[in-house]
Design a protein around this motif. Structure first.
Motif: not given
Length: 715
Positions: A586-588, A657-663, A701-706
């Motif tokens: 899941v991408l933030l 875990p299972g989540v990645v986060r970027t700017g 959806d620009s957050r919380g996407i697969l």
């Protein structure tokens, strides 16, 4: 007239925080920018973007200081200087050619938002051509909050009175990077003994000082808010008098919230019921202040998420209460920028406004009833490329780098390239301006005068020029006014009606109105406080059809939309097993940095030293599973995105875990390619703008996407 005293009291406008500043001038240049500890809103808060970014932006050797025309085709990088008269004449001639061939609505503007004079200038300039169409970035940042506030009727902003609160509820916000005023206020609140609740999947600096940190599954915040409402109502912790006298729909809200027990909401959010109960108890022991951020805004369910929290603020007795969320206060006679857009004297005929792109599907966002009247951006991009719902053939973009900040970078660049005429105004060449025919030089916050109403003060702030504009730079207002003059000369009489001011001073005087504050008074200190009182709801009715806070919205019901706040499962939950297996993470996106503001300051060496690479946070368990190493490069692809992007791994326990986060906002000013790296290291090169969209605001959806990641060589 420029204030010649040193230091010059001003305001930093490099982000939406608006910190009071002091400008030290030597030999006609600003040598130092310091915080103004007397400013009633910022109270001495400041950040490196204001202290260094603004000054180095103004005096950077690569700053655009004269009009330029691109020869050899868009993206060729072959520019020649031209005069202002030539630039303005060509802009008007080309835009009128488009207008005559396709109609006025085929011309569109693009700007960050209408909270600044540049936004109003661009929007009214489009109206001067007869077009209702202009785009802004707030479908991706702040728009769901703004529309929810308008529909519910609260008239609040965000974290207005942390300094007097007993409990700060911080949801999806990282003040340490995004808002130095809030960050310092939270520190003072902590020392004073106030409770801090943080709801965020990421361990931000605020989460580290929180009394209660809740880490929900991304996109489930509204379920938590509804469970808190349910607990507060069940335990009779709501403000019964306020609810009775000043709200509509309480019984309906109570029934809706009853569907979200502590256990049910905890199961949805993948947290414990006790965490939600503790949050509700702390928040109910007010006064409490809701502090919200981009983290719950950039979802296709962002509007309903904010509706849930806004209803929580209303029923808990924290609206317009000392230590709660203060309603918008203003000095007598003052008009803010967004109100200008809604005043009848500056409007186009309603049948034209109804043709605003997006107004038919998202009438609370676009068109005559819209929050800021702006377009639905992805539908504009579609109109440029396909002519549906009608052709859009000319673009004027100012102060916003849409090729980087809009999802699906390639599609945005292709759209700009395909236009009959593309004009940009800015400070530096960037991926957006590189695709324009003519580029105009803009003033910076050290060269222009602006007014700002600060809800956190509350006070009125002034941006003051430290010196005349360098080179041939002009403000957005002056650029728009010069174009309007040419439209008048060509017989478009209505142009001056929608843009009636001939100088920036006259526009500022219009905003101040006939109240007690004047520009002369503001120039003395850079700000002006004004008297205000809390409450007085009978004297200041809520700007809703009922005149009350609408927990149940008849407006939404008439449009076939859910009139109550509700939980909408993240769209990724609906994906097939095949998609979930192929894209297991899941991408933030949108994480803030102290060094950059969106795509700004990328050309400055100090910022690159502090943050040299686009990064992505990955939990150690996730990194181990995918054989990713700290500081190694990865290639990221989203489930429904148009491409991929490259990011540098930061392996950390600060993310689930299972989540990645970027700017966001990455590009490389020194690149020799016309895209300036926007198709390589910009997260929006990998994200989609195609929907699904929020049914009210049209936000994607620009957050919380697969997504998925894999090891990659450095780009």
């Amino acid at each position: 007239m420029i204030n010649t005293k040193a230091p010059i009291p001003s305001t930093c406008w490099e982000c939406s925080t608006h910190c009071g500043s002091l400008l030290e001038v030597e030999k006609g240049r600003v040598k130092k920018i310091k915080p103004n500890i007397s400013h009633p809103s910022s109270k001495g808060a400041f950040c490196v973007k204001g202290a260094r970014g603004l000054r180095e932006l103004t005096y950077h050797p690569n700053r655009i200081l004269h009009p330029m025309k691109q020869v050899g085709g868009r993206g060729s990088g072959n520019w020649e200087p031209i005069t202002w008269d030539q630039a303005l004449d060509e802009i008007v001639e080309n835009f009128l050619l488009v207008r005559n061939r396709y109609g006025a609505r085929s011309i569109v503007g693009a700007v960050s938002n209408a909270h600044f004079s540049r936004g109003v200038s661009v929007a009214l300039l489009m109206r001067a051509f007869g077009s209702p169409n202009w785009m802004m970035n707030q479908d991706l940042c702040g728009g769901c909050r703004g529309v929810s506030d308008k529909i519910t009727g609260l008239a609040i902003n965000n974290g207005e009175d942390i300094d007097h609160t007993r409990c700060a509820l911080v949801v999806g916000r990282n003040p340490a990077a995004a808002d130095p005023v809030q960050w310092l206020a939270l520190g003072r609140a902590k020392k004073r003994g106030a409770s801090i609740i943080v709801i965020d999947p990421s361990r931000t600096p605020t989460a580290k000082i929180a009394d209660l940190w809740i880490r929900p599954r991304p996109g489930t915040d509204s379920a938590i808010a509804l469970a808190m409402i349910n607990w507060i109502i069940t335990n009779k912790k709501f403000d019964a008098q306020f609810v009775k006298e000043y709200t509509v729909g309480f019984e309906d809200l109570a029934k809706r919230a009853a569907d979200y027990s502590l256990e049910q909401a905890a199961n949805i959010a993948n947290i414990s019921p006790k965490e939600i109960e503790n949050a509700a108890k702390l928040y109910a022991n007010g006064p409490s202040c809701f502090v919200s951020g981009h983290g719950i805004d950039a979802f296709s369910s962002g509007f309903q998420t904010f509706r849930a929290f806004h209803c929580l603020v209303a029923i808990s007795g924290n609206l317009d209460r000392r230590g709660g969320n203060r309603r918008l206060k203003r000095p007598p006679g003052f008009t803010n920028y967004i109100e200008v857009l809604h005043k009848p004297e500056f409007r186009l005929p309603k049948h034209i406004e109804n043709q605003t792109i997006g107004a038919e599907k998202f009438p609370l966002w676009s068109g005559p009833s819209g929050w800021q009247t702006a377009c639905h951006n992805p539908t504009v991009i579609e109109a440029i490329l396909s002519g549906t719902p009608y052709p859009v053939r000319a673009l004027y973009v100012s102060g916003v780098n849409i090729a980087v900040t809009y999802p699906n970078t390639r599609r945005t660049i292709d759209a700009i390239k395909s236009l009959d005429s593309a004009i940009g105004a800015g400070h530096f060449m960037n991926p957006t301006l590189a695709q324009c025919d003519i580029v105009l030089p803009k003033t910076t916050g050290l060269e222009e005068e602006e007014l700002s109403l600060e809800s956190n003060g509350p006070c009125l702030s002034l941006v003051q020029p430290a010196h005349p504009p360098l080179g041939q730079a002009r403000s957005d207002f002056d650029i728009a006014n010069a174009i309007v003059e040419r439209l008048e000369a060509r017989g478009l009489e209505d142009a001056r009606r929608v843009f009636p001011w001939h100088s920036k001073n006259s526009f500022d005087d219009y905003l101040l109105g006939d109240g007690p504050l004047t520009l002369e008074k503001l120039r003395e200190t850079g700000f002006a406080k004004f008297d205000f009182t809390y409450g007085q709801f009978d004297r200041s009715p809520f700007k809703t059809p009922s005149g009350k806070v609408e927990l149940f919205s008849e407006t939404l019901k008439k449009m076939g939309l859910d009139p109550l706040p509700g939980y909408l499962p993240p769209n990724r939950d609906k994906a097939s097993a095949t998609i979930k297996n192929a894209y297991p993470l899941v991408l933030l996106t949108g994480a803030r940095e102290k060094t950059y503001h969106h795509s700004r300051f990328r050309e400055q060496p100090w910022a690159l030293r502090l943050s040299p690479d686009p990064w992505i946070q990955i939990h150690p368990e996730t990194a181990k599973f995918f054989e990713i190493y700290d500081k190694g490069w990865v290639e990221l692809t989203t489930a429904y995105g148009p491409g991929s992007c490259f990011l540098k791994a930061r392996v950390t326990n600060d993310i689930l875990p299972g989540v990645v986060r970027t700017g966001m906002g990455w590009w490389t000013p020194n690149s020799r390619r016309a895209e300036f790296g926007a198709l390589t290291i910009n997260i929006n090169a990998a994200t989609s703008y195609d929907g699904p969209w929020d049914p009210v605001t049209g936000s994607p959806d620009s957050r919380g996407i697969l997504c998925r990641i894999k090891n990659a060589a450095p780009p």
